[in-house]
Design a protein around this motif. Structure first.
Motif, PDB file in Angstrom:
ATOM      1  N   GLU A  85     -17.368  44.049  -3.627  1.00  0.00           N
ATOM      2  CA  GLU A  85     -15.690  43.813  -3.655  1.00  0.00           C
ATOM      3  C   GLU A  85     -15.348  42.733  -2.874  1.00  0.00           C
ATOM      4  OE1 GLU A  85     -18.237  46.328  -2.645  1.00  0.00           O
ATOM      5  OE2 GLU A  85     -17.442  47.420  -0.856  1.00  0.00           O
ATOM      6  N   ASP A  86     -16.515  41.920  -2.261  1.00  0.00           N
ATOM      7  CA  ASP A  86     -15.904  40.422  -1.757  1.00  0.00           C
ATOM      8  C   ASP A  86     -15.876  39.711  -3.032  1.00  0.00           C
ATOM      9  OD1 ASP A  86     -18.021  41.305   0.941  1.00  0.00           O
ATOM     10  OD2 ASP A  86     -15.897  41.425   0.823  1.00  0.00           O
ATOM     11  N   THR A  87     -16.044  39.784  -4.186  1.00  0.00           N
ATOM     12  CA  THR A  87     -15.855  39.011  -5.176  1.00  0.00           C
ATOM     13  C   THR A  87     -14.496  38.635  -5.577  1.00  0.00           C
ATOM     14  OG1 THR A  87     -18.093  39.768  -6.159  1.00  0.00           O
ATOM     15  CG2 THR A  87     -16.352  38.611  -7.867  1.00  0.00           C
ATOM     16  N   ALA A  88     -14.187  37.443  -5.519  1.00  0.00           N
ATOM     17  CA  ALA A  88     -12.720  36.857  -5.633  1.00  0.00           C
ATOM     18  C   ALA A  88     -12.744  35.370  -5.501  1.00  0.00           C
ATOM     19  CB  ALA A  88     -11.933  37.448  -4.344  1.00  0.00           C
ATOM     20  N   VAL A  89     -11.790  34.688  -5.893  1.00  0.00           N
ATOM     21  CA  VAL A  89     -11.504  33.443  -5.258  1.00  0.00           C
ATOM     22  C   VAL A  89     -10.841  33.580  -4.119  1.00  0.00           C
ATOM     23  CG1 VAL A  89     -10.185  31.319  -6.147  1.00  0.00           C
ATOM     24  CG2 VAL A  89     -11.032  32.988  -7.923  1.00  0.00           C
ATOM     25  N   TYR A  90     -11.549  32.652  -3.245  1.00  0.00           N
ATOM     26  CA  TYR A  90     -11.116  32.396  -1.819  1.00  0.00           C
ATOM     27  C   TYR A  90     -10.343  30.981  -1.885  1.00  0.00           C
ATOM     28  CZ  TYR A  90     -14.135  36.255  -0.645  1.00  0.00           C
ATOM     29  OH  TYR A  90     -14.549  37.371  -0.260  1.00  0.00           O
ATOM     30  N   TYR A  91      -9.097  31.135  -1.040  1.00  0.00           N
ATOM     31  CA  TYR A  91      -8.345  30.061  -1.065  1.00  0.00           C
ATOM     32  C   TYR A  91      -8.225  29.801   0.509  1.00  0.00           C
ATOM     33  CZ  TYR A  91      -6.777  30.986  -5.680  1.00  0.00           C
ATOM     34  OH  TYR A  91      -6.687  31.243  -7.093  1.00  0.00           O
ATOM     35  N   CYS A  92      -8.230  28.213   0.934  1.00  0.00           N
ATOM     36  CA  CYS A  92      -8.218  27.803   2.071  1.00  0.00           C
ATOM     37  C   CYS A  92      -6.636  27.684   2.498  1.00  0.00           C
ATOM     38  CB  CYS A  92      -8.650  26.622   2.282  1.00  0.00           C
ATOM     39  SG  CYS A  92      -8.427  25.830   3.963  1.00  0.00           S
ATOM     40  N   ASN A  93      -6.059  27.910   3.685  1.00  0.00           N
ATOM     41  CA  ASN A  93      -4.609  28.006   4.006  1.00  0.00           C
ATOM     42  C   ASN A  93      -4.408  27.273   5.242  1.00  0.00           C
ATOM     43  OD1 ASN A  93      -2.518  29.635   5.718  1.00  0.00           O
ATOM     44  ND2 ASN A  93      -1.582  29.049   3.721  1.00  0.00           N
ATOM     45  N   LEU A  94      -3.317  26.385   5.059  1.00  0.00           N
ATOM     46  CA  LEU A  94      -2.920  25.735   6.443  1.00  0.00           C
ATOM     47  C   LEU A  94      -1.388  26.059   6.567  1.00  0.00           C
ATOM     48  CD1 LEU A  94      -3.194  23.865   8.704  1.00  0.00           C
ATOM     49  CD2 LEU A  94      -2.633  21.894   7.413  1.00  0.00           C
ATOM     50  N   HIS A  95      -1.241  26.551   7.976  1.00  0.00           N
ATOM     51  CA  HIS A  95       0.079  27.129   8.171  1.00  0.00           C
ATOM     52  C   HIS A  95       0.889  26.405   9.187  1.00  0.00           C
ATOM     53  CE1 HIS A  95       3.828  29.767   8.659  1.00  0.00           C
ATOM     54  NE2 HIS A  95       3.473  29.784   9.933  1.00  0.00           N
ATOM     55  N   GLN A  96       1.969  25.826   8.945  1.00  0.00           N
ATOM     56  CA  GLN A  96       2.439  24.846   9.945  1.00  0.00           C
ATOM     57  C   GLN A  96       3.712  25.964  10.545  1.00  0.00           C
ATOM     58  OE1 GLN A  96       4.604  21.428   8.766  1.00  0.00           O
ATOM     59  NE2 GLN A  96       4.616  20.644  11.026  1.00  0.00           N
ATOM     60  N   PRO A  97       3.458  26.512  11.709  1.00  0.00           N
ATOM     61  CA  PRO A  97       4.554  27.352  12.470  1.00  0.00           C
ATOM     62  C   PRO A  97       6.113  26.903  12.492  1.00  0.00           C
ATOM     63  CG  PRO A  97       2.651  27.562  13.743  1.00  0.00           C
ATOM     64  CD  PRO A  97       2.412  26.550  12.555  1.00  0.00           C
ATOM     65  N   ASP A  98       5.971  25.641  12.850  1.00  0.00           N
ATOM     66  CA  ASP A  98       7.366  24.839  13.122  1.00  0.00           C
ATOM     67  C   ASP A  98       8.193  24.788  12.023  1.00  0.00           C
ATOM     68  OD1 ASP A  98       6.040  22.349  15.390  1.00  0.00           O
ATOM     69  OD2 ASP A  98       6.456  24.561  15.885  1.00  0.00           O
ATOM     70  N   SER A  99       7.555  24.445  10.685  1.00  0.00           N
ATOM     71  CA  SER A  99       8.285  24.399   9.623  1.00  0.00           C
ATOM     72  C   SER A  99       8.365  25.603   8.696  1.00  0.00           C
ATOM     73  CB  SER A  99       7.895  23.141   8.879  1.00  0.00           C
ATOM     74  OG  SER A  99       6.446  23.373   8.409  1.00  0.00           O
TER      75      SER A  99
END
Length: 114
Positions: A85-99
């Motif tokens: 069930e861990d099978t998936a496409v994994y995406y990296c994310n960078l979040h900038q709280p200020d904007s």
């Protein structure tokens, strides 16, 4: 322009391990980096996230099995005791709280199958 370069996906048997890496071309002083995943027919969901201050959050489904860490502008996801069930496409994310901006990697396939 921010670029996120992922690596480390692949095919692994149930119970196995994989390590994902994601390097950001630009890093902000306040930020959160994390991993999301999307399985076929399902919505994208948060897997794990780590802030620039070191706070970590995990999805309940991966607690105790996955570990997120970071070194400057690179974030890692150590995945142990993998399940189908861990099978998936994994995406990296960078979040900038200020904007409020979010940046995404291209995705890397993780397949857990015997």
């Amino acid at each position: 322009q921010v670029q996120l370069v992922e690596s480390g996906g692949g095919l692994v048997q149930p119970g196995g391990s994989l390590r994902l890496s994601c390097a950001a071309s630009v890093i902000f002083s306040l930020n959160a980096m994390g991993w999301y995943r999307q399985a076929p027919g399902k919505e994208r969901e948060l897997v794990a996230r780590i802030t620039s201050g070191g706070t970590r959050n995990y999805a309940d489904s991966v607690k105790g099995r996955f570990t997120i860490s970071r070194d400057k502008n690179t974030v890692y996801l150590q995945m142990n005791s993998l399940k189908p069930e861990d099978t998936a496409v994994y995406y990296c994310n960078l979040h900038q709280p200020d904007s409020g901006l979010n940046y995404w990697g291209q995705g890397t396939q993780v397949t857990v199958s015997s």
